[in-house]
Motif scaffolding. Structure first.
Motif, short mmCIF file in Angstrom:
data_model
loop_
_atom_site.label_atom_id
_atom_site.label_comp_id
_atom_site.label_asym_id
_atom_site.label_seq_id
_atom_site.Cartn_x
_atom_site.Cartn_y
_atom_site.Cartn_z
N PHE A 265 0.80 -1.24 0.00
CA PHE A 265 0.00 0.00 0.00
C PHE A 265 0.83 1.28 0.00
O PHE A 265 0.28 2.37 -0.01
CB PHE A 265 -0.92 0.04 1.22
CG PHE A 265 -1.73 -1.21 1.41
CD1 PHE A 265 -2.74 -1.55 0.49
CD2 PHE A 265 -1.50 -2.06 2.48
CE1 PHE A 265 -3.48 -2.71 0.66
CE2 PHE A 265 -2.24 -3.21 2.64
CZ PHE A 265 -3.23 -3.54 1.74
N GLY A 266 2.13 1.17 0.07
CA GLY A 266 2.95 2.37 0.07
C GLY A 266 3.40 2.78 1.46
O GLY A 266 2.84 2.30 2.46
N PRO A 267 4.42 3.64 1.55
CA PRO A 267 5.05 3.96 2.84
C PRO A 267 4.13 4.67 3.84
O PRO A 267 4.34 4.56 5.05
CB PRO A 267 6.22 4.87 2.44
CG PRO A 267 5.98 5.27 1.04
CD PRO A 267 5.11 4.23 0.40
N GLN A 268 3.10 5.39 3.34
CA GLN A 268 2.23 6.09 4.29
C GLN A 268 1.47 5.11 5.17
O GLN A 268 1.08 5.41 6.30
CB GLN A 268 1.20 6.98 3.59
CG GLN A 268 1.74 7.94 2.56
CD GLN A 268 1.78 7.33 1.16
OE1 GLN A 268 2.13 6.15 1.00
NE2 GLN A 268 1.41 8.11 0.17
N VAL A 269 1.22 3.93 4.62
CA VAL A 269 0.38 2.94 5.31
C VAL A 269 1.20 2.12 6.30
O VAL A 269 0.65 1.48 7.19
CB VAL A 269 -0.31 2.03 4.26
CG1 VAL A 269 -1.27 1.06 4.92
CG2 VAL A 269 -1.06 2.89 3.25
#
Lengths: 242, 304
Positions: free
Chosen positions: B259-263
């Protein structure tokens, strides 16, 4: 009679509530001294104070003339006083053998410690059978034996015992008191807290009664059995031979 | 399948540093039944001292490592003497609150030394990747994994083969019974605290050298990761700390890949939330908590 352990005017408080309001008593060398009293009288508080877990607000506790007040529990063990605590407090996740080793924590000669462990196994055969078992899996009686053996591993001169009969079946209690008498015959000075006065009468040489933080009676087994008030409160109303 | 295995492997490696952080936390919590919020900031003090030597005098990597661990131990002992050595009724809450205050103090002391947000940190490796069949491994991560395994094994030997370890385990089970057995609880606790800070110092050094930089967030980061990993594994449980660290690492890296680094952090908190609802004691905690409570009986003697 020579006092081994002498407690003078000890006051111990939890916050503002004084659980011990100036307790004085002594345990004589080579004898079994028994402290009787109802729940909440301060018996366990007294034991914990002697052992150094609780700090008294005032008073003095001397072992053969040496002051114990102010010493850490570990130093008090090193001085020769060991407590078998209420509810036994064995280390449940450690094996029987490790519990015994913990009791000998301050001793340096591993040879002597190993010999003493063997001696405990001889004295308490169930512990030998279960030596590699976790202490938490032992029965109540076996845990009590372990707690006594663990305390003896420090080679105490005075053994304090806080309600060793608590929660045990009568037959096991009898066994534990047999052990207490035997230890005493071997010369260990014993200071015992007990609710069961009938049992204590069979082994103890001197009695104290504590109520609401004060000592209210001191006497021999004979005097205890004669005391009308104590008879009614602690020995039951049955007319059995005391 | 290969990408999945690769991601899991990366997660395990990242998780091994979380495991080390949690190990120190669990050791302190297990022995004292109290939370040391200054754990991360203590690590930060050591790391910042090492960084100072590195950027001012170009100290070699091994010197930075030694200083980072020693500084962490010194700060840890300082925290113990101030916040944790005083025992007694109510000391648990007081320790936690005061360790939060010391957090601020240690962090500010570090920032006085090195005021910028980030500084370079020496790397242990050249940065070349190793290939193992179809998989790729970062050598600095491999060092992290090796350090975690070695420290866990050493700690196990210490706990189960030495007299000090016996005393430590006795205190973890019941500190009052331990003191009644003649174990010097205070000095053993101080040593455990120093040991935990040293483990934290090693973890901090390895993470920083893998990142090749140190930032002002280090103290917060180390406390948070260590605490979350310990909570997943079970409060005060030593095997739980390692497992909790690995689980946290694997979840983070997988969610980052998916889901990407923010998640990444969100997923970690989400998993912690669900786990604490379903199993409040953590993976290894529940049984231990209820059992020790049952056996302790005289629970009123555990805080004195």
């Amino acid at each position: 009679m020579e006092a081994m352990l002498e407690i003078v005017d000890v006051v111990t408080a939890y916050g503002k509530i004084e659980a011990l309001k100036g307790v004085s008593l002594s345990a004589n060398r080579g004898r079994i001294t028994c402290l009787l009293g109802p729940n909440g009288a301060g018996k366990t508080t007294l034991m914990m104070t002697v052992a150094g877990v609780l700090k008294p607000r005032q008073g003095s506790i001397k072992l053969e003339g040496n002051e114990l007040v102010g010493l850490s529990p570990a130093r008090i063990v090193g001085n020769g006083v060991a407590l078998v605590p209420e509810n036994r407090l064995v280390f449940p996740q450690m094996s029987v053998r490790e519990n015994l080793l913990a009791g000998a924590y301050q001793r340096n000669s591993s040879g002597e410690v190993a010999a003493d462990i063997e001696q405990m196994y001889t004295r308490f055969p169930p512990l030998k059978e279960r030596r590699e078992q976790l202490a938490g899996t032992l029965s109540g009686g076996e845990q009590q034996m372990l707690a006594v053996a663990r305390a003896l591993m420090s080679r105490p001169r005075v053994l304090l015992m806080d309600e060793p009969s608590l929660g045990l079946a009568p037959i096991v209690v009898k066994e534990i008191f047999g052990i207490i008498a035997e230890l005493n015959r071997e010369g260990v000075t014993i200071f015992l807290v007990e609710q069961n006065a009938h049992l204590a009468l069979q082994v103890a040489h001197h009695f104290y009664l504590m109520e609401q933080g004060r000592v209210t009676f001191s006497g021999t087994p004979g005097e205890l059995a004669e005391d009308e008030v104590i008879k009614r409160a602690y020995l039951g109303t049955r007319r059995s031979a005391g | 399948m290969i990408p999945f295995i690769q991601t899991t492997l990366d997660g395990v490696m990242v998780g091994s540093s979380y495991g080390l952080l949690a190990l120190g936390f669990a050791l302190i919590f297990g022995v004292m039944r109290r939370l040391n919020l200054s754990y991360g900031p203590s690590i930060m003090v050591g790391a910042y001292l090492g960084t100072l030597l590195y950027i001012q005098f170009g100290a070699p990597t091994y010197v930075v490592a030694i200083v980072a661990v020693a500084g962490s131990v010194m700060a840890g002992v300082y925290v113990e003497r101030l916040c944790f050595a005083p025992l007694g009724v109510g000391a648990g809450v007081a320790s936690m609150v005061s360790s939060f205050a010391i957090w601020m103090q240690l962090e500010q002391a570090s920032l006085l030394m090195l005021p910028r947000h980030s500084y370079p940190f020496p790397s242990l490796t050249s940065g070349e990747l190793l290939s193992v069949g179809p998989l790729v491994v970062r050598p600095d991560y491999l060092i992290m994994l090796a350090a975690m395994l070695a420290i866990t094994a050493a700690l196990h030997l210490l706990l189960y083969r030495t007299r000090f370890g016996l005393g430590l385990r006795a205190i973890i089970e019941n500190s009052v019974a331990a003191s009644l057995s003649g174990i010097d609880v205070r000095s053993t606790m101080l040593k455990a605290f120093a040991l935990a800070s040293a483990i934290g110092g090693v973890a901090g050094f390895l993470v920083l050298s893998a990142n090749q930089q140190v930032t002002a967030m280090l103290g917060m980061w180390a406390t948070l990761k260590g605490l979350i990993a310990m909570m997943i594994g079970g409060l005060g449980s030593i095997p739980g700390a390692i497992v909790g660290g690995l689980v946290l690492g694997v979840i983070e890296v997988h969610s980052q890949t998916l889901f990407g680094p923010q998640v990444r952090d969100l997923a970690a908190y989400g998993v912690l939330f669900v786990l604490l609802v379903l199993r409040p004691g953590g993976i290894f905690g529940t049984a231990a908590v209820s059992e020790s409570a049952a056996h302790r009986g005289g629970d009123r003697w555990t805080t004195t």
